[in-house]
Design a protein around this motif. Sequence first.
Motif, PDB file in Angstrom:
ATOM      1  N   ALA A 190      48.744  38.597  47.914  1.00 51.87           N
ATOM      2  CA  ALA A 190      48.377  37.421  47.122  1.00 51.87           C
ATOM      3  C   ALA A 190      49.245  37.292  45.883  1.00 51.87           C
ATOM      4  CB  ALA A 190      46.904  37.496  46.716  1.00 51.87           C
ATOM      5  N   ALA A 191      49.314  36.070  45.374  1.00 57.63           N
ATOM      6  CA  ALA A 191      50.092  35.773  44.167  1.00 57.63           C
ATOM      7  C   ALA A 191      49.194  35.550  42.958  1.00 57.63           C
ATOM      8  CB  ALA A 191      50.964  34.541  44.402  1.00 57.63           C
ATOM      9  N   HIS A 192      47.937  35.979  43.054  1.00 59.93           N
ATOM     10  CA  HIS A 192      46.989  35.784  41.955  1.00 59.93           C
ATOM     11  C   HIS A 192      46.447  37.135  41.499  1.00 59.93           C
ATOM     12  CE1 HIS A 192      46.995  31.494  42.669  1.00 59.93           C
ATOM     13  NE2 HIS A 192      46.843  31.731  43.959  1.00 59.93           N
ATOM     14  N   GLY A 193      46.567  37.403  40.203  1.00 56.65           N
ATOM     15  CA  GLY A 193      46.062  38.657  39.671  1.00 56.65           C
ATOM     16  C   GLY A 193      44.578  38.839  39.881  1.00 56.65           C
ATOM     17  N   TRP A 194      43.800  37.751  39.785  1.00 55.72           N
ATOM     18  CA  TRP A 194      42.348  37.845  39.976  1.00 55.72           C
ATOM     19  C   TRP A 194      42.007  38.196  41.414  1.00 55.72           C
ATOM     20  CZ3 TRP A 194      40.682  34.423  43.605  1.00 55.72           C
ATOM     21  CH2 TRP A 194      41.439  33.260  43.813  1.00 55.72           C
ATOM     22  N   ASP A 195      42.783  37.701  42.380  1.00 53.91           N
ATOM     23  CA  ASP A 195      42.523  37.958  43.797  1.00 53.91           C
ATOM     24  C   ASP A 195      42.870  39.410  44.134  1.00 53.91           C
ATOM     25  OD1 ASP A 195      41.801  37.458  46.407  1.00 53.91           O
ATOM     26  OD2 ASP A 195      43.370  35.970  46.785  1.00 53.91           O
ATOM     27  N   VAL A 196      44.012  39.859  43.633  1.00 51.10           N
ATOM     28  CA  VAL A 196      44.427  41.243  43.848  1.00 51.10           C
ATOM     29  C   VAL A 196      43.421  42.206  43.212  1.00 51.10           C
ATOM     30  CG1 VAL A 196      46.194  42.944  43.239  1.00 51.10           C
ATOM     31  CG2 VAL A 196      46.870  40.690  44.088  1.00 51.10           C
ATOM     32  N   ALA A 197      42.979  41.885  41.996  1.00 52.22           N
ATOM     33  CA  ALA A 197      41.990  42.728  41.320  1.00 52.22           C
ATOM     34  C   ALA A 197      40.697  42.803  42.123  1.00 52.22           C
ATOM     35  CB  ALA A 197      41.707  42.191  39.915  1.00 52.22           C
ATOM     36  N   GLY A 198      40.224  41.670  42.611  1.00 55.12           N
ATOM     37  CA  GLY A 198      39.000  41.631  43.403  1.00 55.12           C
ATOM     38  C   GLY A 198      39.116  42.469  44.662  1.00 55.12           C
ATOM     39  N   SER A 225      54.716  38.242  42.640  1.00 57.19           N
ATOM     40  CA  SER A 225      54.784  37.734  41.267  1.00 57.19           C
ATOM     41  C   SER A 225      55.526  36.406  41.210  1.00 57.19           C
ATOM     42  CB  SER A 225      55.452  38.765  40.354  1.00 57.19           C
ATOM     43  OG  SER A 225      56.737  39.117  40.851  1.00 57.19           O
ATOM     44  N   ARG A 226      54.914  35.371  41.811  1.00 60.35           N
ATOM     45  CA  ARG A 226      55.479  34.030  41.714  1.00 60.35           C
ATOM     46  C   ARG A 226      55.576  33.641  40.232  1.00 60.35           C
ATOM     47  NH1 ARG A 226      57.431  33.187  46.819  1.00 60.35           N
ATOM     48  NH2 ARG A 226      55.826  33.299  48.425  1.00 60.35           N
ATOM     49  N   PRO A 227      56.468  32.705  39.888  1.00 62.87           N
ATOM     50  CA  PRO A 227      56.613  32.310  38.482  1.00 62.87           C
ATOM     51  C   PRO A 227      55.272  31.943  37.845  1.00 62.87           C
ATOM     52  CG  PRO A 227      58.367  31.354  39.787  1.00 62.87           C
ATOM     53  CD  PRO A 227      57.430  32.002  40.763  1.00 62.87           C
ATOM     54  N   GLY A 228      55.022  32.510  36.673  1.00 64.93           N
ATOM     55  CA  GLY A 228      53.787  32.215  35.949  1.00 64.93           C
ATOM     56  C   GLY A 228      52.599  33.051  36.360  1.00 64.93           C
ATOM     57  N   LYS A 229      52.775  33.977  37.295  1.00 62.59           N
ATOM     58  CA  LYS A 229      51.667  34.790  37.785  1.00 62.59           C
ATOM     59  C   LYS A 229      51.758  36.221  37.246  1.00 62.59           C
ATOM     60  CE  LYS A 229      50.237  31.304  39.937  1.00 62.59           C
ATOM     61  NZ  LYS A 229      49.125  30.567  39.303  1.00 62.59           N
ATOM     62  N   GLN A 230      50.619  36.774  36.863  1.00 64.53           N
ATOM     63  CA  GLN A 230      50.568  38.111  36.292  1.00 64.53           C
ATOM     64  C   GLN A 230      49.389  38.884  36.878  1.00 64.53           C
ATOM     65  OE1 GLN A 230      52.716  39.525  34.133  1.00 64.53           O
ATOM     66  NE2 GLN A 230      53.976  37.671  33.981  1.00 64.53           N
ATOM     67  N   LEU A 231      49.553  40.189  36.951  1.00 62.34           N
ATOM     68  CA  LEU A 231      48.439  41.058  37.307  1.00 62.34           C
ATOM     69  C   LEU A 231      47.478  41.175  36.125  1.00 62.34           C
ATOM     70  CD1 LEU A 231      50.390  43.875  39.146  1.00 62.34           C
ATOM     71  CD2 LEU A 231      48.626  42.423  40.177  1.00 62.34           C
ATOM     72  N   PHE A 232      46.203  41.455  36.416  1.00 64.24           N
ATOM     73  CA  PHE A 232      45.196  41.661  35.388  1.00 64.24           C
ATOM     74  C   PHE A 232      45.340  43.086  34.856  1.00 64.24           C
ATOM     75  CE2 PHE A 232      40.422  42.346  34.536  1.00 64.24           C
ATOM     76  CZ  PHE A 232      40.526  41.857  33.245  1.00 64.24           C
ATOM     77  N   PRO A 233      45.679  43.265  33.581  1.00 65.39           N
ATOM     78  CA  PRO A 233      45.951  44.605  33.061  1.00 65.39           C
ATOM     79  C   PRO A 233      44.780  45.582  33.163  1.00 65.39           C
ATOM     80  CG  PRO A 233      46.820  42.949  31.570  1.00 65.39           C
ATOM     81  CD  PRO A 233      45.990  42.221  32.578  1.00 65.39           C
TER      82      PRO A 233
END
Length: 229
Positions: free
Chosen positions: A178-186, A198-206
């Motif tokens: 996934a390209a969404h930090g919230w989805d990866v975290a979940g 890491s699509r442009p503008g996307k970050q992992l949740f620290p």
Amino acid sequence: MTNNTRPKVLFFDVNETLLDLTDMKEVVAKALNGREDLLPLWFTTMLQYSLVTTASGQYEHFGIIGAAALQMVAANNDIVISEEEARNTVINSLRRLPAHPEVKEALAQLKKDGYKLVSFTNSSNEGVKKQFENAGLTAYFDERLSIEEIGKFKPFTDTYAFAARKMGVKPEECMLIAAHGWDVAGAVWAGWRAAFISRPGKQLFPLAPKTEIIESDLQKVTDLLVTYK
């Protein structure tokens, strides 16, 4: 933290991960009187109210929530958008998104290499069916899963558990791409493995656990996955 054993199932988020939202953003910005600066607020409002809906024990199609969020953001900026106009803007543009340039070749390589590919999206069953038909992605996937069946949006833990059960695998045998930090975290908090694009503008949740794979596009994720045994 790389685990070089193969996941039994690769689950793919769809919007932004596989499909390019650039065209949609242009359409939504036009509906907002050209206010491109409001696009991030619209998207986060859509995500916020998908979570509000699930937390309240309710369910509505993601596109409908997106249209409602568009009306909310417009109203706060003195822009008038009718319910019909908002729904047409969001739903029609969501279903016409093209795939990112590297996606088809990468999916073909993973499929040829023996991986089981399953799409796993907050969009409705009908919505993702139309998206894949229009983007030419249908043939690459063994199955399409929508949260519509359980009525809870990602990243609720129950939703990832549902997907694992549906495919007959244990959480630790699943990998979300996934390209969404919230989805990866979940996914990671639900006991899954994960790859972040890491699509442009996307970050992992620290504050989330470390993600196994972090790459800038799907081809680079694929290059790693095909080396797994």
